[in-house]
Enzyme design. Structure first.
Site, PDB file in Angstrom:
ATOM      1  CE1 TYR A 200      -4.029   2.376   0.422  1.00  0.00           C
ATOM      2  CE2 TYR A 200      -2.167   3.182   2.201  1.00  0.00           C
ATOM      3  CZ  TYR A 200      -3.564   3.335   1.672  1.00  0.00           C
ATOM      4  OH  TYR A 200      -4.387   4.753   1.838  1.00  0.00           O
ATOM      5  CE  LYS A 204      -3.431   5.168  -2.397  1.00  0.00           C
ATOM      6  NZ  LYS A 204      -4.794   5.739  -3.368  1.00  0.00           N
ATOM      7  CB  THR A 235     -13.527   5.620   4.731  1.00  0.00           C
ATOM      8  OG1 THR A 235     -12.435   4.898   5.025  1.00  0.00           O
ATOM      9  CG2 THR A 235     -12.603   7.315   5.259  1.00  0.00           C
ATOM     10  CB  THR A 238     -10.682   3.054   9.113  1.00  0.00           C
ATOM     11  OG1 THR A 238     -12.257   4.238   8.134  1.00  0.00           O
ATOM     12  CG2 THR A 238      -9.046   3.272   7.788  1.00  0.00           C
TER      13      THR A 238
END
Length: 308
Positions: A200, A204, A235, A238
């Site tokens: 991840y 990113k 979100t 999460t």
């Protein structure tokens, strides 16, 4: 959460816009130049494609773009893209339509290299052009780097990086025509290494560099490209973590603003970056994290504190 984009924003944006015009005109005496810059943006509707728009930050961004466009007197036309159809995606589209805007729901897996071009083609055909790309879709899966399989690595990069790259490629001729803008959703984890984040964080970090390179390559065409990097944000991705009150409290305690971010916090910055107000902003990576990434040294035991 979708109801949080309220009448307050419409009124406050209009009020602030009038105030800004007065300040600029009275202080600088450049009314014609400023109006020319904004009028060129307002000759058309705000036509935007938002990937990852079926939940969380993307859903809030799609709504925020629509509200802000209406406040500027523009007609919003928003393509709300998701991996698959969902009630939230339908709700976002319906909410934009209820405001008086135009919205369509598009579906496709950005890990499929044929999907970005198809999504863009459909949106452009429907709207007659494009003013803004919000490349927000992303996936996350924790793990140690050396424990990842090739498929694990490729899956992460195919969505988080390649999908965004292909969307950007497909958007380029249309953004060039409109002298539009693009905003990529990266992450605080793309700025700071995080053990256990798997592919991840690398994906990113690469996304941020992709966007900043595009900012330089596209600048001569009048296209602005920026990045928003969310910090700790509540979100759907999460949700499970923040359902634990202890984890939530411990995280809030180390954030200077003492709260977890909301998708609307991120959406507000995305909207600003693609709006006329950011007309001289490109190549920037704005971390929206309540001050956390700038507070690292304050967590070292024994250092002086403003609270001591």
């Amino acid at each position: 959460m979708l109801d949080g984009v309220s009448h307050f924003w419409r009124c406050s944006i209009l009020a602030r816009s009038d105030c800004l015009w007065s300040v600029f005109v009275n202080h600088f005496g450049r009314q014609s130049k400023i109006r020319l810059a904004v009028d060129s943006y307002q000759e058309h509707s705000m036509k935007a494609l938002v990937s990852g728009g079926s939940s969380g930050i993307g859903a809030s961004a799609a709504l925020r773009l629509a509200e802000a466009a209406l406040a500027r007197g523009e007609q919003p036309m928003i393509a709300v893209c998701g991996h698959k159809s969902s009630p939230v995606q339908e709700e976002v589209v319906a909410s934009i339509q209820s405001l008086g805007g135009t919205a369509i729901a598009l579906v496709g897996d950005l890990g499929d290299p044929d999907v970005p071009r198809r999504l863009m083609g459909t949106a452009v055909a429907e709207f007659g052009g494009l003013d803004a790309l919000v490349a927000n879709a992303g996936i996350a899966s924790p793990g140690a780097i050396c424990d990842l399989s090739i498929d694990d690595w490729d899956d992460m990069f195919s969505v988080n990086l390649r999908g965004a790259w292909l969307l950007a490629k497909a958007s380029y001729p249309h953004l060039r025509d409109s002298r539009g803008s693009a905003c990529f959703t990266s992450s605080m984890s793309g700025q700071l290494p995080h053990a256990g984040s798997g592919a991840y964080s690398p994906s990113k970090a690469a996304l941020t560099m992709l966007a900043q390179t595009l900012a330089l390559e596209w600048a001569s065409d009048g296209i602005r490209v920026n990045v928003v990097s969310p910090g700790m944000t509540h979100t759907p991705m999460t949700e499970k973590m923040y359902a634990d009150p202890q984890i939530k409290k411990e995280r809030e305690d180390i954030i200077p603003l003492s709260r977890i971010g909301d998708p609307v916090d991120i959406a507000n910055v995305i909207e600003f970056l693609v709006s006329p107000l950011a007309g001289y902003v490109t190549g920037q990576d704005i971390c929206v994290d309540g001050g956390f990434s700038k507070s690292i040294l304050s967590h070292i035991p024994g250092r002086p504190s403003s609270n001591s």
